[in-house]
Design an enzyme around this catalytic site. Structure first.
Site, PDB file in Angstrom:
ATOM      1  N   LYS A 155      12.315  61.362  46.740  1.00 14.65           N
ATOM      2  CA  LYS A 155      13.049  60.833  47.028  1.00 14.65           C
ATOM      3  C   LYS A 155      12.440  59.447  48.143  1.00 14.65           C
ATOM      4  CE  LYS A 155      15.820  60.302  51.249  1.00 14.65           C
ATOM      5  NZ  LYS A 155      16.812  60.164  52.321  1.00 14.65           N
TER       6      LYS A 155
ATOM      7  N   LYS B 252      23.155  52.970  59.927  1.00  9.14           N
ATOM      8  CA  LYS B 252      22.719  53.078  61.641  1.00  9.14           C
ATOM      9  C   LYS B 252      22.520  52.776  62.959  1.00  9.14           C
ATOM     10  CE  LYS B 252      19.837  55.758  58.528  1.00  9.14           C
ATOM     11  NZ  LYS B 252      19.735  57.504  58.854  1.00  9.14           N
TER      12      LYS B 252
ATOM     13  N   GLU C  34      22.867  58.579  50.787  1.00  4.22           N
ATOM     14  CA  GLU C  34      22.091  58.236  49.841  1.00  4.22           C
ATOM     15  C   GLU C  34      21.012  58.237  49.248  1.00  4.22           C
ATOM     16  OE1 GLU C  34      18.678  57.418  52.843  1.00  4.22           O
ATOM     17  OE2 GLU C  34      20.642  57.475  52.759  1.00  4.22           O
TER      18      GLU C  34
ATOM     19  N   ARG D 109      20.479  62.067  49.004  1.00  5.04           N
ATOM     20  CA  ARG D 109      20.927  62.718  47.876  1.00  5.04           C
ATOM     21  C   ARG D 109      21.437  62.095  46.449  1.00  5.04           C
ATOM     22  NH1 ARG D 109      25.163  64.810  51.903  1.00  5.04           N
ATOM     23  NH2 ARG D 109      23.668  64.211  53.402  1.00  5.04           N
TER      24      ARG D 109
ATOM     25  N   ASP E  40      11.319  57.308  55.337  1.00  4.91           N
ATOM     26  CA  ASP E  40      12.317  58.668  54.644  1.00  4.91           C
ATOM     27  C   ASP E  40      11.994  58.244  52.671  1.00  4.91           C
ATOM     28  OD1 ASP E  40      14.844  59.267  54.012  1.00  4.91           O
ATOM     29  OD2 ASP E  40      15.967  57.586  54.087  1.00  4.91           O
TER      30      ASP E  40
ATOM     31  N   ASP F 286      15.459  52.481  55.095  1.00  5.72           N
ATOM     32  CA  ASP F 286      17.017  53.284  54.837  1.00  5.72           C
ATOM     33  C   ASP F 286      17.628  52.565  55.832  1.00  5.72           C
ATOM     34  OD1 ASP F 286      19.335  54.782  54.360  1.00  5.72           O
ATOM     35  OD2 ASP F 286      18.745  56.229  55.179  1.00  5.72           O
TER      36      ASP F 286
ATOM     37  N   ASP G 154      25.041  55.853  54.272  1.00  6.53           N
ATOM     38  CA  ASP G 154      23.569  56.661  54.684  1.00  6.53           C
ATOM     39  C   ASP G 154      23.603  57.687  54.014  1.00  6.53           C
ATOM     40  OD1 ASP G 154      21.753  56.674  56.413  1.00  6.53           O
ATOM     41  OD2 ASP G 154      22.635  57.444  58.247  1.00  6.53           O
TER      42      ASP G 154
END
Length: 508
Positions: free
Chosen positions: A270, A282, A354, A356, A293, A275, A352
């Site tokens: 990933k 967030k 995201e 996965r 991230d 993010d 959030d």
């Protein structure tokens, strides 16, 4: 400014050797420092070293440094005893930490060249010498690329490390050091990419950087842009990246190995370059660190570089999902239902959650395209993992016991530890959909597990698969001996160890 590259050489420890500092590793068991082998020094210098050894006393933890300034006639400006702790022989982790602490000490005193009396490293076993070099390179890392001048409090990294042995260095030792050096440099590559800010690294520029590294190290590379992703009906990754002006990319790298027709080990990462949380925004103070991230993706990239550098016989493929999760009139929203590449429909409960979604399409694409012998994904996936395990280890979730055991063992050997969490069917109920097949969030309870249950929907039972949630270990807010604050490069050494121990690949 450009970060200086630490050069490592194996040399003979004799009177011709010169360096700014001679580091002497010692074990401080039973209240006395072990007397290490040293080159012949001028009389006054020898007396100072002898006095230093006599004063180096009980309970020195790994990394403690005692130093003495030598006269101008000596081949070294200083000599420093570096404690390896109280175990004899010293543990590899203690050697790594001691080497890293010694490099930080050298940096503080603006030392450029360092020699190490390597015969003191567990009697110059290859493991001891390799652990020292690994710790030194990792501990010497500084991210300076965005600075116009060096930081005032940290000094510059050391530029030269001489691993000095009595007599001519053994060829096997030299080869071990070269191998260790390549792996440690790959970790630092992942760290440097992890530190890159989102105005420098976005999905497009990360893809370009990957393509450049592929050319440099002889990897095959394919970049799937947003048009290709649409053609493949990868609605999950496209939804996450839909709010950004910089569209998603899927980066596919391949190290061919000795048998290009063998079933590969596929690593999936990933790489969310920033993010924001999307419409499930967030908190403001959490967003700056969300450049980290992408650490799962850059760990996969660096592992492919290491595989090429080490010429591993195993065929290895890396699939990296690169996106930027932003807010705009084209961003996906809570309440949307998107369709992944395998046809599964996903209710968006939380924008959030995201990562996965990104991994879902990557996992399906990787399995369908490459028919892996095994598939491992790395992701800074859930805050729940950080709450459960802190920064001491990453979580591993997998239905395959053999793959899990192999990865846990690799983690123990490298110090990148894993802790297994269950994938029991009862957790699947938390992501049951109402209007779609599944939800992208199972709520607060068992968040790390339900995220893995989500990913499991995109991998068939025929493929051995493991998910590593590295949310708690991908970056540090407090420095450790082998890593300053920021990206850690976690996963590179673990994966290289795992890949190195695989059997010779066979044909399909």
């Amino acid at each position: 400014m450009k970060t200086p590259l630490l050069t490592v050489r194996c040399v003979a420890l004799d009177r011709r050797l010169k360096a700014d500092v001679l580091l002497v590793p010692v074990v401080t068991a039973n209240g006395r420092a072990s007397r290490p082998p040293l080159p012949t020094l001028p009389g006054s210098a020898a007396e100072r070293v002898a006095d230093l050894i006599h004063r180096h006393h009980l309970n020195k933890k790994a990394g403690a440094v005692d130093a003495a300034v030598l006269p101008s006639s000596a081949p070294f400006g200083r000599v420093a005893l570096v404690s390896l702790g109280e175990k004899k022989p010293a543990a590899a982790a203690d050697v790594r930490n001691a080497a890293a602490a010694a490099m930080e000490w050298c940096s503080r005193y603006q030392v450029a060249s360092v020699a190490v009396a390597a015969d003191a490293l567990s009697n110059v076993t290859e493991e001891g010498a390799a652990a020292w070099v690994e710790g030194a390179i990792l501990g010497n890392f500084r991210y300076l690329s965005m600075r116009s001048k060096p930081p005032e409090n940290g000094g510059l990294p050391v530029s030269s490390l001489l691993l000095a042995t009595a007599g001519r260095p053994d060829r096997a030792l030299v080869e071990t050091i070269r191998r260790t050096e390549k792996i440690a440099r790959a970790v630092n590559l992942a760290r440097a990419l992890g530190h890159e800010p989102p105005n420098v690294i976005n999905p497009v520029t990360l893809a370009r950087r990957a393509a450049g590294l592929a050319r440099r190290y002889g990897l095959r590379c394919r970049i799937l842009d947003d048009r290709k992703l649409r053609a493949l009906k990868m609605g999950a990754i496209l939804a996450v990246g839909g709010g950004s002006a910089t569209k998603p990319r899927m980066i596919v790298l391949e190290h061919v190995g000795r048998n290009p027709r063998s079933r590969p080990i596929v690593l999936v990462g990933k790489a969310v370059t920033l993010d924001s949380g999307g419409y499930s925004l967030k908190p403001a103070d959490s967003i700056p660190d969300m450049k980290y991230d992408k650490c799962g993706g850059v760990a996969v990239l660096a592992t492919l570089v290491a595989a090429a550098e080490l010429r591993l016989p195993q065929r290895v493929v890396g699939v990296i999902g690169a996106v930027e999760n932003m807010i705009s009139d084209t961003a996906y929203r809570p309440g949307d239902i998107v369709t992944a590449g395998n046809g599964v429909t996903i209710e968006i409960d939380n924008t959030d959650a995201e990562g996965r979604l990104v991994l879902a399409d990557c996992l399906h694409y990787a399995e369908k395209t490459f028919r892996p012998a095994a598939m491992i994904d790395l992701a800074t996936l859930t805050g729940a993992c950080t709450i459960a395990l802190g920064n001491a280890c990453a979580a591993i979730l997998s239905p395959d016991d053999a793959l899990t055991s192999a990865l846990i063992a690799a983690g123990e050997r490298t110090g990148e530890r894993l802790w297994r969490l269950p994938l029991w069917p009862v957790y699947r109920e938390q992501i049951n959909g109402t209007d779609g097949d599944i939800k992208n969030s199972g709520g607060r309870q068992a968040g790390t597990i339900t995220a893995a249950m989500f990913l499991k929907e995109f991998v068939s039972e025929r493929t051995p698969w493991a998910h590593l949630d590295i949310a708690g270990v991908a970056n540090l807010t407090k420095a450790q001996p082998t890593c300053p604050i920021g990206a850690t490069g976690f996963g590179v050494r673990l994966l290289v160890d795992y890949l190195t121990r695989l059997e010779e690949p066979s044909r399909e």
